[in-house]
Design an enzyme around this catalytic site. Structure first.
Site, PDB file in Angstrom:
ATOM      1  N   PRO A  53     -30.863  30.588  -7.840  1.00  0.00           N
ATOM      2  CA  PRO A  53     -30.234  31.791  -8.906  1.00  0.00           C
ATOM      3  C   PRO A  53     -30.793  31.509 -10.344  1.00  0.00           C
ATOM      4  O   PRO A  53     -30.810  30.279 -10.948  1.00  0.00           O
ATOM      5  CB  PRO A  53     -28.829  31.438  -8.798  1.00  0.00           C
ATOM      6  N   GLY A  99     -34.945  34.591 -12.723  1.00  0.00           N
ATOM      7  CA  GLY A  99     -35.662  35.787 -13.064  1.00  0.00           C
ATOM      8  C   GLY A  99     -36.160  36.686 -12.111  1.00  0.00           C
ATOM      9  O   GLY A  99     -37.301  37.519 -12.197  1.00  0.00           O
ATOM     10  N   THR A 119     -34.922  39.164 -10.207  1.00  0.00           N
ATOM     11  CA  THR A 119     -34.641  40.724 -10.221  1.00  0.00           C
ATOM     12  C   THR A 119     -35.370  41.325 -11.463  1.00  0.00           C
ATOM     13  O   THR A 119     -35.995  42.333 -11.373  1.00  0.00           O
ATOM     14  CB  THR A 119     -33.035  40.698 -10.500  1.00  0.00           C
ATOM     15  N   SER A 175     -35.358  14.081   3.542  1.00  0.00           N
ATOM     16  CA  SER A 175     -36.325  13.554   2.548  1.00  0.00           C
ATOM     17  C   SER A 175     -35.726  12.253   1.892  1.00  0.00           C
ATOM     18  O   SER A 175     -36.312  11.660   1.018  1.00  0.00           O
ATOM     19  CB  SER A 175     -36.521  14.701   1.629  1.00  0.00           C
ATOM     20  N   LYS A 180     -38.310  19.112  -6.921  1.00  0.00           N
ATOM     21  CA  LYS A 180     -37.883  17.533  -7.192  1.00  0.00           C
ATOM     22  C   LYS A 180     -38.436  16.921  -8.493  1.00  0.00           C
ATOM     23  O   LYS A 180     -38.068  16.074  -9.021  1.00  0.00           O
ATOM     24  CB  LYS A 180     -38.283  16.879  -5.918  1.00  0.00           C
TER      25      LYS A 180
END
Length: 786
Positions: free
Chosen positions: A362, A365, A367, A683, A726
């Site tokens: 979220p 950018g 949208t 991981s 990461k």
């Protein structure tokens, strides 16, 4: 009562009945489907065809016990059996006598009961005046009942008039009229003739009263219908009068106006025929009809859709690049892919190709990128959020047979855009849901398939609409929850998180100017120092995107605006020294490199839906009995990775210089801090194994090393995902060396050059290689194991 009944004790099979009571003298057929009831019926047929019929207290119970049926029932004679398809049996029985069940002696394979059969002797019944009066009252009740209830034939009166025996008289009437189960049972359980007649009289009186109320309601409804019919005739007369006076022209002019609009709308042939047909229906309907509004709304929808309206594209690669650069800082790979897409569109003139799916945390950018694409192509932009959508009708619309039906949000958004070729953003496609109302993800398959969407049919419109010229773009936080068939129609473009430097540039170029404008401020009113802005980025936000950063900048603008208005100052300056006065103490603190090397503490790297993060994995060894404890709200996959690592250590203990019997003499505790946050994924396998070996050998781990990778039982380090996120998280933490699986070397192409220059990347194939670079003993340090 003893005179009129002969009591005989018998043992007979029993069938529990649902919702029906059988009276003596009553001949009835019903279906038997339950296995126990079929067994009881077959047993009766093999003996004397006698069976007990008792009503269940609760008809909803499928498998009744001996407590679930009434103690008073009817002994009946089985006249006929007929096997039906499906295994059930239709049986014809004749009720003989009442009975009282004394004991249930068998429940399997069917119910068998000991009972007292009350054999009725009508010759011993005294025709007292009281009984004769009761029978006359009941006959009057029956006449009233039949007059109010047309469902029962009047022939019942003739049948009952010929019955002189009062017991049979009451039972026959009770068997013909529609009564509640409790009323039927109360009559069946009443052995005294006078009392039975009295109960029947009371029940009939109550039923008659209910029927009279129903009749009043029906009369009222009929009057209302008559009123509507009267109004219809009056309106027809009014219509004829208006026609004579020439006042009908308004309605006919409306019909002509609709036809003209349909011709100008340039619909498809199918849609135009459908619209004209509906207009023809409208012209034949009276203006006051309820359906007129429904038809008008449908025709308006067909007319308002942009069947032939489209914006003229201006495909200019240089202009598109400038727009993307103006609106977004960084994201070079994403911009290049979008420019390639636009270039192909310029050469081919069509959009038949994969749908772009922008995937990222979220606030990065996604949208706004879609808006920039629309701006670059000179197209209208429309957005539809799919988060939480679980009704297929949201996509395809409702059928017009439903009250309040409307088109789906795809067609509604196309109408809103005003053109047939907008840039259509389907936001949060990974958050679609489904339930009994349908699967909206499956409905989207047709929308997003270039080979099918030229004939997309909305359930409300019932005609095809061409979506092939719409440029669909989707966004998601992760592809894990997108159905595979839907994901197959899209080309995924991953947008990872921003570095602190990129966030700084975005804030300076975009966020601060935007918030200053929104809050009525300018650079002359508010200045934020570079150092203060960097502190906001590092200590007040913890995200991959810039959404919270923008909120904090807006917070600074609000507080500055208040100060300017309240104390009438001309300028507010925010720097590192006074920042906490505006935003309070720092809310977040990104993990930083530890002050010293520690035993059993390893820096791990994790990927989440909101970007990369660092995990400090701790392991400790204690004297014990070989138990293994895992804490920190770890998921199943993470626990399995830890167990795989420990098994590999046990198998290779001597090679690592570890006591081979450590699993018997020591307890191992692995903990990942921030236990309130659920953590799962493979991981962290090498991280946990390294921490355990460090604790068992009592050898320190380098403080500025971080690692990620999945481990197998043979110590092989397997590749993992989310490498860019990461690495950015490790960069924020100040890590100097990152250990990655050998097969993840190709993922370094996604890492910004300025980040790669500040970190040493080590690629490994086995856990032994990890230990060689992570433990201090391999770097000239002293082996502290004793």
């Amino acid at each position: 009562m003893d005179k009129i009944y002969t009591i005989v004790e018998k043992t007979l099979p029993l069938i529990p009945l649902r919702g029906v009571s059988i009276f003596p003298y009553m001949v009835i057929h019903f279906d038997v489907g339950r296995e126990k009831s079929i067994q009881a019926l077959e047993h009766a047929m093999m003996t004397d065809s006698m069976i007990v019929l008792s009503t269940q207290r609760d008809p909803k119970i499928d498998d009744p016990t001996e407590d679930d049926f009434y103690d008073v029932g009817t002994v009946a004679n089985v006249k006929q059996m007929l096997k039906l398809p499906g295994g059930s049996i239709r049986v014809l029985v004749e009720g003989l006598n009442r009975c009282k069940i004394k004991e249930c002696v068998k429940t399997e394979p069917f119910f068998e009961v000991i009972l007292d059969e009350y054999i009725y002797n009508p010759d011993k019944v005294e025709q007292t005046p009281e009984i004769e009066a009761a029978m006359r009252l009941i006959m009057n009740d029956l006449e009233d009942y039949l007059a109010l209830n047309p469902k029962i034939s009047q022939e019942l009166l003739t049948t009952v008039e010929d019955i002189e025996d009062p017991g049979r008289f009451a039972d026959v009437i009770a068997s013909y009229i529609f009564l509640k189960q409790e009323d039927d049972q109360s009559i069946l359980e009443t052995f005294d003739i006078s009392e039975r007649l009295e109960i029947l009289h009371k029940i009939l009186q109550a039923e008659i009263e209910l029927l009279r109320i129903e009749d009043k309601i029906n009369q009222r409804v009929r009057k209302q219908i008559s009123k509507v019919q009267k109004e219809y005739y009056l309106r027809e007369q009014l219509k004829a009068i208006q026609k004579e006076l020439g006042e009908e022209e308004d309605y006919s002019s409306e019909i002509e106006e609709y036809k003209e609009k349909i011709r100008k709308a340039k619909m498809s042939k199918e849609a135009e025929e459908k619209a004209l047909k509906e207009v023809e229906r409208l012209s034949k309907m009276p203006s006051y009809s309820a359906e007129v509004g429904v038809i008008r709304t449908y025709i308006d929808w067909l007319i308002d859709l942009p069947w032939a309206k489209e914006t003229k594209e201006k495909i200019d690669i240089k202009k598109a690049r400038n727009i993307l650069d103006e609106d977004h800082y960084g994201l070079d790979d994403v911009k290049e892919r979008i420019l390639e897409f636009i270039a192909v569109k310029k050469l081919t003139g069509t959009l038949k190709g994969p749908i772009l799916c922008l995937v990222g945390p979220p606030g990065v950018g996604k949208t706004s990128i879609a808006k920039s694409i629309a701006k670059a192509l000179n197209r209208n932009f429309v957005r539809m959020s799919l988060g939480g959508v679980r009704d297929e009708a949201e996509i395809r619309g409702h059928r017009r047979t439903y009250v309040g039906s409307m088109p789906g949000r795809i067609i509604s958004s196309i109408k809103k855009s005003g053109t047939k070729n907008p840039v259509f953003l389907l936001d949060e496609v990974d958050k679609l849901a489904n339930d009994f109302r349908g699967d909206p993800a499956s409905a989207l398959l047709e929308v997003l398939d270039p080979e099918q969407n030229s004939t997309f049919t909305d359930h409300y419109l019932e005609v095809a609409f061409d979506l092939s010229k719409v440029m669909f773009i989707t966004t998601a936080n992760t592809t894990a929850t997108i159905p595979q068939a839907l994901l197959d129609r899209m080309e995924v473009i991953r947008i990872s998180g921003y570095t602190e430097e990129e966030k700084y540039e975005i804030a300076r170029r975009h966020l601060i100017p935007k918030q200053l404008k929104d809050h009525g401020l300018s650079l002359e009113n508010l200045s934020i120092s570079d150092q203060a802005l960097r502190i906001v980025i590092s200590n007040y936000t913890r995200e991959a995107g810039v959404r919270n950063l923008e909120r904090n900048i807006a917070n600074l603008c609000r507080k500055a605006a208040k100060k300017i208005v309240e104390i009438k100052t001309k300028k507010v300056s925010i720097n590192a020294n006074n920042l906490d006065k505006y935003l309070g103490p720092p809310r977040f603190r990104f993990d930083t490199v530890k002050d010293e090397d520690l035993v059993g503490v390893v820096n791990g790297l994790a990927w989440t839906e909101v970007g990369g993060d660092t995990l400090s994995v701790e392991a400790i060894v204690m004297k014990g009995k070989g138990s293994i404890q895992l804490t920190g709200q770890l998921g199943d996959v993470m626990k399995e990775s830890a167990m795989a690592g420990i098994s590999y250590i046990r198998a290779n203990a001597e090679k690592f210089g570890i006591d081979p019997y450590f699993y018997k003499d020591y307890d191992i505790h692995i903990h990942v801090p921030e236990g309130a946050i659920p953590k799962d994924g493979p991981s962290a396998g090498v991280t946990m194994a390294t921490a355990v070996i460090s604790a068992l050998k009592n050898v320190k781990v380098k403080k500025d090393v971080a690692m990620t990778g999945e481990i197998t039982l043979r110590g092989i380090v397997l590749p993992v995902g989310g490498i860019k996120e990461k690495v950015l998280a490790a960069h924020r933490m100040g890590i100097k060396m990152i250990i990655l699986p050998e097969d993840n070397k190709i993922d370094l192409n996604e890492i910004p050059d300025r980040v790669k220059k500040s970190i040493e990347f080590v690629f490994v194939k086995k856990l032994d290689d990890v230990l060689e670079r992570a433990l201090l003993i391999a770097d000239g340090g002293k082996d502290e194991s004793n």
